[in-house]
Design an enzyme around this catalytic site. Structure first.
Site, PDB file in Angstrom:
ATOM      1  N   LYS A 127       0.841  -1.211   0.000  1.00 17.09           N
ATOM      2  CA  LYS A 127       0.000   0.000   0.000  1.00 17.09           C
ATOM      3  C   LYS A 127       0.875   1.260   0.000  1.00 17.09           C
ATOM      4  CE  LYS A 127      -2.255  -1.165   3.789  1.00 17.09           C
ATOM      5  NZ  LYS A 127      -1.606  -2.484   4.057  1.00 17.09           N
TER       6      LYS A 127
ATOM      7  N   ARG B 133     -10.396   0.270   7.867  1.00 17.04           N
ATOM      8  CA  ARG B 133      -9.952  -1.100   8.035  1.00 17.04           C
ATOM      9  C   ARG B 133     -10.977  -1.942   8.777  1.00 17.04           C
ATOM     10  NH1 ARG B 133      -3.670  -2.231   9.046  1.00 17.04           N
ATOM     11  NH2 ARG B 133      -3.448  -0.290   7.968  1.00 17.04           N
TER      12      ARG B 133
ATOM     13  N   ARG C 180      11.998  -5.291   5.663  1.00 16.69           N
ATOM     14  CA  ARG C 180      11.600  -3.889   5.414  1.00 16.69           C
ATOM     15  C   ARG C 180      12.354  -2.943   6.353  1.00 16.69           C
ATOM     16  NH1 ARG C 180       5.490  -1.930   5.684  1.00 16.69           N
ATOM     17  NH2 ARG C 180       5.496  -3.068   7.648  1.00 16.69           N
TER      18      ARG C 180
ATOM     19  N   ARG D  67      10.397  -1.680  11.891  1.00 17.19           N
ATOM     20  CA  ARG D  67       9.214  -1.471  12.729  1.00 17.19           C
ATOM     21  C   ARG D  67       9.110  -2.579  13.774  1.00 17.19           C
ATOM     22  NH1 ARG D  67       4.388  -0.116   8.561  1.00 17.19           N
ATOM     23  NH2 ARG D  67       3.325  -1.497  10.007  1.00 17.19           N
TER      24      ARG D  67
ATOM     25  N   ARG E 180      -1.250  -9.697  12.694  1.00 19.12           N
ATOM     26  CA  ARG E 180      -1.808  -8.630  11.827  1.00 19.12           C
ATOM     27  C   ARG E 180      -2.583  -9.243  10.660  1.00 19.12           C
ATOM     28  NH1 ARG E 180       3.640  -5.692  10.673  1.00 19.12           N
ATOM     29  NH2 ARG E 180       2.493  -4.528   9.087  1.00 19.12           N
TER      30      ARG E 180
HETATM   31  P1  G5P Z   1       0.064   0.154   8.750  1.00 15.16           P
HETATM   32  O1  G5P Z   1       1.257   0.981   8.922  1.00 15.16           O
HETATM   33  O2  G5P Z   1      -1.019   0.598   7.845  1.00 15.16           O
HETATM   34  P2  G5P Z   1      -0.082  -2.402   7.452  1.00 15.16           P
HETATM   35  O3  G5P Z   1       0.148  -3.586   8.285  1.00 15.16           O
HETATM   36  O4  G5P Z   1      -1.427  -2.264   6.892  1.00 15.16           O
HETATM   37  O5  G5P Z   1       0.558  -1.273   8.337  1.00 15.16           O
HETATM   38  P3  G5P Z   1       2.178  -2.055   6.016  1.00 15.16           P
HETATM   39  O6  G5P Z   1       2.907  -3.041   6.888  1.00 15.16           O
HETATM   40  O7  G5P Z   1       2.513  -0.599   6.160  1.00 15.16           O
HETATM   41  O8  G5P Z   1       0.689  -2.300   6.142  1.00 15.16           O
HETATM   42  P4  G5P Z   1       2.092  -1.832   3.139  1.00 15.16           P
HETATM   43  O9  G5P Z   1       2.079  -0.354   3.257  1.00 15.16           O
HETATM   44  O10 G5P Z   1       0.917  -2.504   2.529  1.00 15.16           O
HETATM   45  O11 G5P Z   1       2.438  -2.537   4.510  1.00 15.16           O
HETATM   46  O12 G5P Z   1       3.359  -2.314   2.320  1.00 15.16           O
HETATM   47  P5  G5P Z   1       4.726  -1.547   1.945  1.00 15.16           P
HETATM   48  O13 G5P Z   1       5.354  -0.939   3.140  1.00 15.16           O
HETATM   49  O14 G5P Z   1       4.528  -0.711   0.730  1.00 15.16           O
HETATM   50  O15 G5P Z   1       5.585  -2.834   1.488  1.00 15.16           O
HETATM   51  C1  G5P Z   1       6.000  -3.771   2.447  1.00 15.16           C
HETATM   52  C2  G5P Z   1       7.495  -4.125   2.196  1.00 15.16           C
HETATM   53  O16 G5P Z   1       7.573  -4.855   0.971  1.00 15.16           O
HETATM   54  C3  G5P Z   1       8.419  -2.911   2.013  1.00 15.16           C
HETATM   55  O17 G5P Z   1       9.699  -3.219   2.542  1.00 15.16           O
HETATM   56  C4  G5P Z   1       8.492  -2.748   0.482  1.00 15.16           C
HETATM   57  O18 G5P Z   1       9.717  -2.125   0.073  1.00 15.16           O
HETATM   58  C5  G5P Z   1       8.448  -4.214   0.066  1.00 15.16           C
HETATM   59  N1  G5P Z   1       7.893  -4.478  -1.268  1.00 15.16           N
HETATM   60  C6  G5P Z   1       6.887  -3.839  -1.916  1.00 15.16           C
HETATM   61  N2  G5P Z   1       6.673  -4.416  -3.111  1.00 15.16           N
HETATM   62  C7  G5P Z   1       7.543  -5.454  -3.207  1.00 15.16           C
HETATM   63  C8  G5P Z   1       7.817  -6.447  -4.221  1.00 15.16           C
HETATM   64  O19 G5P Z   1       7.200  -6.491  -5.303  1.00 15.16           O
HETATM   65  N3  G5P Z   1       8.788  -7.364  -3.935  1.00 15.16           N
HETATM   66  C9  G5P Z   1       9.509  -7.333  -2.759  1.00 15.16           C
HETATM   67  N4  G5P Z   1      10.464  -8.278  -2.567  1.00 15.16           N
HETATM   68  N5  G5P Z   1       9.296  -6.422  -1.800  1.00 15.16           N
HETATM   69  C10 G5P Z   1       8.329  -5.498  -2.027  1.00 15.16           C
HETATM   70  O20 G5P Z   1      -0.602  -0.163  10.159  1.00 15.16           O
HETATM   71  C11 G5P Z   1       0.198  -0.545  11.268  1.00 15.16           C
HETATM   72  C12 G5P Z   1      -0.667  -0.750  12.482  1.00 15.16           C
HETATM   73  O21 G5P Z   1      -1.342   0.468  12.796  1.00 15.16           O
HETATM   74  C13 G5P Z   1      -2.667   0.218  13.243  1.00 15.16           C
HETATM   75  C14 G5P Z   1      -2.775  -1.300  13.389  1.00 15.16           C
HETATM   76  O22 G5P Z   1      -2.338  -1.656  14.674  1.00 15.16           O
HETATM   77  C15 G5P Z   1      -1.787  -1.776  12.311  1.00 15.16           C
HETATM   78  O23 G5P Z   1      -1.335  -3.111  12.564  1.00 15.16           O
HETATM   79  N6  G5P Z   1      -3.622   0.745  12.259  1.00 15.16           N
HETATM   80  C16 G5P Z   1      -4.946   0.784  12.425  1.00 15.16           C
HETATM   81  N7  G5P Z   1      -5.737   0.387  13.452  1.00 15.16           N
HETATM   82  C17 G5P Z   1      -7.079   0.551  13.287  1.00 15.16           C
HETATM   83  N8  G5P Z   1      -7.636   1.087  12.170  1.00 15.16           N
HETATM   84  C18 G5P Z   1      -6.878   1.498  11.122  1.00 15.16           C
HETATM   85  N9  G5P Z   1      -7.464   2.024  10.023  1.00 15.16           N
HETATM   86  C19 G5P Z   1      -5.473   1.365  11.227  1.00 15.16           C
HETATM   87  N10 G5P Z   1      -4.447   1.669  10.405  1.00 15.16           N
HETATM   88  C20 G5P Z   1      -3.335   1.288  11.042  1.00 15.16           C
HETATM   89 MG    MG Z   2       2.199   1.016   4.931  1.00 11.89          MG
END
Ligand code: G5P
Ligand code: MG
Length: 212
Positions: free
Chosen positions: A8, A82, A116, A149, A160
């Site tokens: 995302k 979410r 990451r 993180r 998660r």
């Molecule tokens: P966050 O911060 O929203 P998540 O768990 O939804 O966290 P996250 O972990 O931030 O999502 P993302 O943004 O979907 O993941 O993914 P990203 O960071 O872009 O990519 C992940 C990794 O993969 C990176 O290192 C990237 O470089 C790599 N990558 C990307 N594409 C590729 C690929 O093609 N290949 C490879 N090898 N690597 C790749 O939420 C965190 C916490 O906050 C709370 C909750 O507690 C949640 O757990 N929270 C909420 N609580 C309630 N309601 C809400 N709406 C909430 N929002 C957050």
């Molecule tokens: Mg994110």
């Protein structure tokens, strides 16, 4: 939308490079509050570190307050809503015209998150295998240190993903029934991205195209 680690943040950064939309990440907003070490920040940290969602009322209040501050600008939400309750609260205030869902297998996600690295002040993300920083351990733009993180440990990632299945997957159905959901499936962001870009080129009015 998309499970934790589905890309995302990565896709949002590409969208705001090509389109004039303000990016608002719920996780980045929460981590800013945690860093500020306020009383609210401590409560949020304990939820995040346990891989649980923070309470709906707290999350919705933070997001809606930021959205109100954006005036007439168009925006891109990443990580919100979410739960169905958050989606309903958002609907009461704004109408959402497009929902992009990144459908990435859980096995792919588990590998990504342990390698990451994040620049906390900006939310920029790197990955040792996929998009490493130019200098190991340092942010490309500011040169500041990158961190891992606290919620990217294998146990917390599993929790998660579980909470995603239970609480967030129903939101997909909510938007599907409204006819605004567009799903992109795959295991590599570089292969998913051209389809997202093409979709947005068709979907968004020209006023939103051509960001720097
Ligand atoms: P966050 O911060 O929203 P998540 O768990 O939804 O966290 P996250 O972990 O931030 O999502 P993302 O943004 O979907 O993941 O993914 P990203 O960071 O872009 O990519 C992940 C990794 O993969 C990176 O290192 C990237 O470089 C790599 N990558 C990307 N594409 C590729 C690929 O093609 N290949 C490879 N090898 N690597 C790749 O939420 C965190 C916490 O906050 C709370 C909750 O507690 C949640 O757990 N929270 C909420 N609580 C309630 N309601 C809400 N709406 C909430 N929002 C957050
Ligand atoms: Mg994110």
């Amino acid at each position: 939308m998309g499970p934790p680690g589905s890309g995302k943040g990565t896709v949002s950064a590409r969208i705001t490079k090509s389109f004039v939309l303000k990016h608002l990440s719920s996780g980045d907003i929460l981590r800013c509050n945690v860093n500020a070490q306020t009383e609210l920040g401590l409560l949020l940290k304990s939820c995040i570190d346990q891989g649980q969602l923070v309470p709906d009322d707290v999350m919705s209040r933070l997001i809606l307050s930021d959205l109100r501050g954006m005036g007439q600008s168009s925006w891109l939400l990443d990580g919100f809503p979410r739960t169905v309750s958050q989606a309903e609260t958002l609907d009461d205030a704004y109408s959402v015209d497009t929902v992009i869902n990144l459908n990435v297998p859980f096995q792919t996600i588990k590998q990504r998150l342990t390698s990451r690295w994040t620049h906390l002040p900006s939310g920029r993300v790197y990955n040792i295998d996929f998009n490493p920083p130019k200098v190991p351990g340092l942010d490309d733009v500011t040169g500041e240190p990158l961190v891992q993180r606290d919620d990217d440990t294998p146990e917390t990632v599993t929790r998660r993903l579980k909470s995603y299945e239970t609480l967030t997957e129903p939101v997909l159905e909510y938007y599907r029934s409204k006819g605004v959901l567009e799903t992109f499936s795959g295991t590599e962001t570089n292969k998913i991205w051209p389809h997202v870009e093409e979709f947005l080129n068709r979907k968004l009015p020209s006023v939103h195209r051509g960001a720097a």
